[in-house]
Design a protein around this motif. Structure first.
Motif, PDB file in Angstrom:
ATOM      1  N   ARG A 123       0.819  -1.215   0.000  1.00 18.24           N
ATOM      2  CA  ARG A 123       0.000   0.000   0.000  1.00 18.24           C
ATOM      3  C   ARG A 123       0.855   1.269   0.000  1.00 18.24           C
ATOM      4  O   ARG A 123       0.447   2.302  -0.509  1.00 18.24           O
ATOM      5  N   TRP A 124       2.082   1.179   0.539  1.00 21.15           N
ATOM      6  CA  TRP A 124       2.958   2.354   0.571  1.00 21.15           C
ATOM      7  C   TRP A 124       3.327   2.800  -0.837  1.00 21.15           C
ATOM      8  O   TRP A 124       3.605   3.976  -1.066  1.00 21.15           O
ATOM      9  N   VAL A 125       3.341   1.872  -1.805  1.00 20.91           N
ATOM     10  CA  VAL A 125       3.639   2.247  -3.195  1.00 20.91           C
ATOM     11  C   VAL A 125       2.561   3.203  -3.698  1.00 20.91           C
ATOM     12  O   VAL A 125       2.862   4.218  -4.332  1.00 20.91           O
ATOM     13  N   ASN A 126       1.306   2.888  -3.420  1.00 20.71           N
ATOM     14  CA  ASN A 126       0.219   3.774  -3.840  1.00 20.71           C
ATOM     15  C   ASN A 126       0.295   5.123  -3.138  1.00 20.71           C
ATOM     16  O   ASN A 126       0.082   6.168  -3.757  1.00 20.71           O
ATOM     17  N   TRP A 127       0.612   5.117  -1.835  1.00 18.09           N
ATOM     18  CA  TRP A 127       0.749   6.387  -1.117  1.00 18.09           C
ATOM     19  C   TRP A 127       1.884   7.223  -1.688  1.00 18.09           C
ATOM     20  O   TRP A 127       1.745   8.431  -1.891  1.00 18.09           O
ATOM     21  N   ALA A 147      -3.235   4.859  -8.564  1.00 19.64           N
ATOM     22  CA  ALA A 147      -2.898   4.817  -7.143  1.00 19.64           C
ATOM     23  C   ALA A 147      -4.081   5.250  -6.274  1.00 19.64           C
ATOM     24  O   ALA A 147      -4.323   4.671  -5.216  1.00 19.64           O
ATOM     25  N   GLY A 148      -4.817   6.243  -6.734  1.00 17.43           N
ATOM     26  CA  GLY A 148      -5.979   6.699  -5.973  1.00 17.43           C
ATOM     27  C   GLY A 148      -7.060   5.641  -5.888  1.00 17.43           C
ATOM     28  O   GLY A 148      -7.674   5.437  -4.830  1.00 17.43           O
ATOM     29  N   LEU A 195     -10.815   2.828  -2.941  1.00 20.52           N
ATOM     30  CA  LEU A 195     -11.918   1.886  -3.077  1.00 20.52           C
ATOM     31  C   LEU A 195     -11.666   0.620  -2.270  1.00 20.52           C
ATOM     32  O   LEU A 195     -10.546   0.130  -2.204  1.00 20.52           O
ATOM     33  N   PRO A 196     -12.710   0.066  -1.666  1.00 21.77           N
ATOM     34  CA  PRO A 196     -12.545  -1.132  -0.825  1.00 21.77           C
ATOM     35  C   PRO A 196     -12.507  -2.410  -1.672  1.00 21.77           C
ATOM     36  O   PRO A 196     -13.514  -3.080  -1.867  1.00 21.77           O
ATOM     37  N   THR A 216      -3.134  -3.214  -7.954  1.00 24.17           N
ATOM     38  CA  THR A 216      -3.050  -1.770  -8.213  1.00 24.17           C
ATOM     39  C   THR A 216      -1.714  -1.208  -7.735  1.00 24.17           C
ATOM     40  O   THR A 216      -1.166  -0.302  -8.361  1.00 24.17           O
ATOM     41  N   ALA A 217      -1.181  -1.750  -6.642  1.00 29.63           N
ATOM     42  CA  ALA A 217       0.136  -1.297  -6.174  1.00 29.63           C
ATOM     43  C   ALA A 217       1.223  -1.677  -7.175  1.00 29.63           C
ATOM     44  O   ALA A 217       2.135  -0.886  -7.442  1.00 29.63           O
ATOM     45  N   ILE A 218       1.128  -2.865  -7.750  1.00 27.28           N
ATOM     46  CA  ILE A 218       2.123  -3.295  -8.740  1.00 27.28           C
ATOM     47  C   ILE A 218       2.017  -2.434  -9.998  1.00 27.28           C
ATOM     48  O   ILE A 218       3.028  -1.959 -10.525  1.00 27.28           O
ATOM     49  N   VAL A 219       0.806  -2.197 -10.466  1.00 32.86           N
ATOM     50  CA  VAL A 219       0.611  -1.356 -11.653  1.00 32.86           C
ATOM     51  C   VAL A 219       1.082   0.072 -11.369  1.00 32.86           C
ATOM     52  O   VAL A 219       1.728   0.704 -12.210  1.00 32.86           O
ATOM     53  N   SER A 220       0.785   0.578 -10.180  1.00 26.33           N
ATOM     54  CA  SER A 220       1.248   1.930  -9.822  1.00 26.33           C
ATOM     55  C   SER A 220       2.764   2.007  -9.805  1.00 26.33           C
ATOM     56  O   SER A 220       3.342   2.987 -10.276  1.00 26.33           O
TER      57      SER A 220
END
Length: 187
Positions: free
Chosen positions: A31-35, A153-154, A159-160, A169-173
């Motif tokens: 999740r830190w990747v998205n942040w 990333a957003g 979204l849950p 999504t973190a990998i794609v981000s």
């Protein structure tokens, strides 16, 4: 002597639960990747939104010829210009605009310090501001990469989703972030 065989359904259920727990743990760590991607996009957008810094009358400290070609079969040259506050490159086709200039007016972004515009008031061809080499990261299609990164990333943060989707999504981000950095550095 005879041990009862474990139920296949129970074993499959235990494997699925263990995999789900591992996926949830990895999604929480990723999740830190998205942040970080969201923070990066906010810095880029803030850099774009803030007014540019203007440095009028900057003395030209150094002009030197450098290679900017990415292939040995197609070498390309550019001039690297250094002033007290900035450093930028000009294509050889633009060099005539500052050929005899001793002082320049330079505009750059405040946070990332990307030189956006140059003007050489002392040279007839340089009296109008022009964009240097790699100075158009906010004026072209390269701006679509940070927008796509912010959306990906957003979505991964807000979204849950199931843990697998959050991890994806973190990998794609992360991959899109690398592409965005490469595009911003190269263009």
């Amino acid at each position: 002597m005879y041990a009862p065989r474990p139920d296949a359904r129970a074993l499959a259920q235990q494997r699925r639960e263990a995999e789900y727990a591992r996926m949830e743990h990895m999604a929480h760590k990723a999740r830190w990747v998205n942040w970080a991607a969201v923070v990066f996009c906010l810095v880029v957008s803030l850099d774009w939104a803030l007014p540019m810094q203007q440095f009028p009358g900057e003395p030209v400290l150094e002009k030197r010829l450098v290679s900017v070609g990415s292939y040995l079969s197609n070498p390309q040259m550019a001039y690297q210009i250094r002033t007290p506050h900035t450093r930028f490159k000009l294509r050889t086709s633009q060099a005539y605009r500052i050929q005899e200039a001793t002082h320049l007016t330079v505009w750059r972004t405040p946070l990332l310090r990307v030189v956006q515009l140059i003007k050489a008031p002392g040279v007839a061809a340089g009296r109008e501001p022009f964009v240097p080499y790699r100075g158009s990261i906010y004026n072209s299609l390269t701006v679509l990469f940070p927008v796509a990164l912010l959306l990906t990333a957003g979505v991964g943060l807000l979204l849950p989703f199931e843990p697998e989707t959050r991890l994806n999504t973190a990998i794609v981000s992360g991959l899109l972030w690398l592409v965005t950095l490469a595009v911003m550095v190269l263009f």
